[in-house]
Enzyme design. Structure first.
Site, mmCIF file in Angstrom:
data_model
loop_
_atom_site.group_PDB
_atom_site.id
_atom_site.type_symbol
_atom_site.label_atom_id
_atom_site.label_comp_id
_atom_site.label_asym_id
_atom_site.label_seq_id
_atom_site.Cartn_x
_atom_site.Cartn_y
_atom_site.Cartn_z
ATOM 1 N N HIS A 14 36.724 37.735 42.736
ATOM 2 C CA HIS A 14 37.008 37.388 41.340
ATOM 3 C C HIS A 14 37.600 35.976 41.382
ATOM 4 O O HIS A 14 38.317 35.634 42.318
ATOM 5 C CB HIS A 14 38.096 38.276 40.724
ATOM 6 C CG HIS A 14 37.782 39.729 40.645
ATOM 7 N ND1 HIS A 14 37.968 40.579 41.696
ATOM 8 C CD2 HIS A 14 37.351 40.493 39.611
ATOM 9 C CE1 HIS A 14 37.643 41.813 41.315
ATOM 10 N NE2 HIS A 14 37.266 41.788 40.062
ATOM 11 N N GLU A 20 28.464 46.531 36.103
ATOM 12 C CA GLU A 20 29.028 47.601 36.932
ATOM 13 C C GLU A 20 29.611 48.687 36.027
ATOM 14 O O GLU A 20 30.672 48.502 35.433
ATOM 15 C CB GLU A 20 30.111 47.007 37.836
ATOM 16 C CG GLU A 20 30.730 48.015 38.773
ATOM 17 C CD GLU A 20 31.756 47.382 39.711
ATOM 18 O OE1 GLU A 20 31.619 46.191 40.069
ATOM 19 O OE2 GLU A 20 32.708 48.081 40.080
ATOM 20 N N ASP A 50 33.981 47.683 48.015
ATOM 21 C CA ASP A 50 35.038 47.661 46.994
ATOM 22 C C ASP A 50 35.990 48.810 47.346
ATOM 23 O O ASP A 50 36.083 49.809 46.644
ATOM 24 C CB ASP A 50 34.424 47.831 45.601
ATOM 25 C CG ASP A 50 35.401 47.449 44.507
ATOM 26 O OD1 ASP A 50 36.584 47.224 44.833
ATOM 27 O OD2 ASP A 50 34.992 47.378 43.336
HETATM 28 C C1 XUL Z 1 37.248 48.097 39.375
HETATM 29 C C2 XUL Z 1 36.149 47.476 40.141
HETATM 30 C C3 XUL Z 1 36.133 45.992 40.170
HETATM 31 C C4 XUL Z 1 34.779 45.391 40.083
HETATM 32 C C5 XUL Z 1 34.792 43.891 39.952
HETATM 33 O O1 XUL Z 1 37.254 49.459 39.390
HETATM 34 O O2 XUL Z 1 35.346 48.138 40.733
HETATM 35 O O3 XUL Z 1 36.771 45.587 41.322
HETATM 36 O O4 XUL Z 1 34.006 45.716 41.195
HETATM 37 O O5 XUL Z 1 35.549 43.443 38.900
HETATM 38 CO CO CO Z 2 33.645 47.652 41.910
#
Ligand code: XUL
Ligand code: CO
Length: 477
Positions: free
Chosen positions: A143, A273, A380
């Site tokens: 990010h 997402e 993640d």
């Molecule tokens: C939050 C999540 C984020 C996204 C990117 O649950 O998964 O980290 O992947 O903003």
């Molecule tokens: Co994510």
């Protein structure tokens, strides 16, 4: 602890934990009030004593080695590394502190100086690239606000980002690239009603400016995708929300992103997402099907794909496999945020996937999709709060990579064995008949079908053979 603080901390336990606790050694919090100072000096390696992680095979007892992931090995005509296209999530691995809604940070990485300075951001970036090199992963995800501190103004934030990104580009060399970049539109108080779906047009504009810049830096770094996760794009109550208007705004925002992507010549895939809730009570991109419908309604099919996160899938009441298949059969499977939840905990725990059955199902979808490129698997996922050694960062990623690699091997076994495919083929064979084919071709009018139903009488319904399917699946693991 006040209610508002608890809510804020809940959000951050998902993504980046705020360092709001005074006790304990200092860390470098990603919070807004964090003191920003410190030097960039750092002598030597960030991970001394940890070698480049190698493949040693299933019989190895070396915790710092791969047992199943053999990057160069060819499987079904593709190298394992090309099936997987692994990526490290900067926010968890380099900004996660182990803090949770009830507890202070637990991780004090030796390179952190307790500040959120630019110098610290650059030092952390160097740690990121040493880690990528040692773990043998060529991709990373970020990010904007994880990698560079927020400034007093948008201009200052952009300058901070440019400085860190210039260094990142240099450190990337020719091999490493972002799998995707994104803008953090959920932590700052201005985004409390959302970014693109905020009731305030000034916030909409700020969000647009932030996404514009994040797309530019992702493009500059050679990123292959750009992600939209709308953590606050949703509502707490429908009583004070004009849902139709907010969704229209989100649609317009996505259109503007497509236009800007084309304008700057960014050829990466735009990904949405899905997540059902947390931090918002109801997030608009609830799941793959809801998001596909949103894309269709706003004419965005063909411009966006989906980034399916396994823990988000289970939060929405689906399995990860269901979400992947829903995305795949709609031509929308673009990327996977590889993690898993906990069956006993109801929130987004972002754990590294360790369940071989789940990994096998995930890899079945990936194989059916012909791979994920230009998407991949972004970890993640974060270390548990109680895992506090630097070495644990490696162990967590090795275990996640090995689990998915083992899933790939099992999925291939299942496909090559063929008996599950045969079971499924037989299950639908009545549609291979002349009348079945007519139905599938859209020529099954009700009058013809009624005549047939009367002629045939009560149909004989065959067994679904579910237990046999389970047995075949188990034997491939
Ligand atoms: C939050 C999540 C984020 C996204 C990117 O649950 O998964 O980290 O992947 O903003
Ligand atoms: Co994510």
């Amino acid at each position: 602890m006040k209610g508002g603080r608890i809510l804020l901390l809940l959000v951050c336990s998902t993504v980046i934990t705020l360092g709001v606790f005074a006790a304990g050694p200092p860390t470098c919090p990603a919070d807004l009030g964090g003191k920003c100072s410190g030097s960039g000096e750092w002598e030597g390696e960030f991970f001394p004593g940890i070698p480049k992680i190698k493949y040693e095979g299933p019989s190895s007892k070396n915790p710092l080695a791969f047992k199943w992931y053999n990057a160069e090995e060819e499987i079904l005509g593709k190298k394992m590394k090309d099936w997987m296209r692994f990526s490290i999530a900067f926010w968890h691995t380099f900004r996660g502190t182990g803090g949770d809604p009830f507890g202070a940070p637990t991780k004090y990485w030796p390179w952190e100086d307790g500040t959120n300075s630019l110098a610290m951001a650059k030092r952390r970036m160097r740690a990121n690239f040493e880690f990528l090199e040692k773990i043998g992963v060529d991709r990373w995800c970020f990010h904007d606000r994880d990698i560079a501190p927020d400034g007093e103004t948008l201009e200052e934030s952009n300058r901070n980002l440019d400085e860190v990104v210039t260094l990142a580009k240099e450190l990337q060399g020719t091999k490493i690239r972002p799998l995707w970049g994104t803008a953090q539109l959920f932590m700052h108080p201005r985004y409390m009603h959302g970014g693109a779906t905020s009731s305030e047009v000034g916030v909409y504009a700020y969000a647009a400016a932030q996404v514009k810049k994040a797309m530019e830096v992702t493009h500059y770094l050679g990123g292959e995708n750009y992600v939209f996760w709308g953590g606050r794009e949703g509502y707490q109550s429908l009583l004070n929300t004009d849902m139709e208007r907010e969704l229209d705004h989100l649609g317009r925002f996505c259109e503007a992103a497509v236009a800007y992507k084309k304008k700057i010549g960014f050829n990466g895939t735009l990904l949405i997402e899905p997540k059902p809730q947390e931090p918002t009570k109801h997030q608009y991109d609830w799941d793959a099907a809801t998001t596909a419908n949103f894309l269709r309604k706003y004419g965005l099919i063909g411009e966006f794909k989906l980034n399916i996160e396994c823990n988000h899938a289970t939060l929405s009441g689906h399995s990860c496999h269901h979400e992947l298949e829903t995305a795949r059969i709609n031509g929308l499977l673009g990327n996977i945020d590889a993690n898993t939840g906990d069956p006993q905990i109801g929130w987004d725990t972002d754990q590294f996937m360790t369940d071989i059955s789940e990994a096998t199902l995930v890899m079945l979808s990936v194989i059916r999709n012909g791979g994920l490129a230009p998407g991949g698997f972004n970890f993640d996922a974060k270390l548990r709060r109680e895992s506090t050694d630097v070495e644990d960062i490696f162990l967590a990623h090795i275990s996640g990579m090995d689990t998915l690699a083992r899933g790939l091997r099992s999925a291939v076994k299942l496909i090559q064995d063929g008996s599950l495919a045969e079971l499924v083929r037989k299950r639908y064979q009545s549609f291979d008949t002349e009348i079945g084919a007519q139905v599938e071709a859209g020529k099954g009018d009700f009058e013809t079908l009624e005549k047939l139903a009367m002629k045939w009488g009560e149909p004989k319904v065959p067994s679904a053979k579910q237990e046999l399917a389970e047995m075949i699946f188990q034997s491939a693991l």
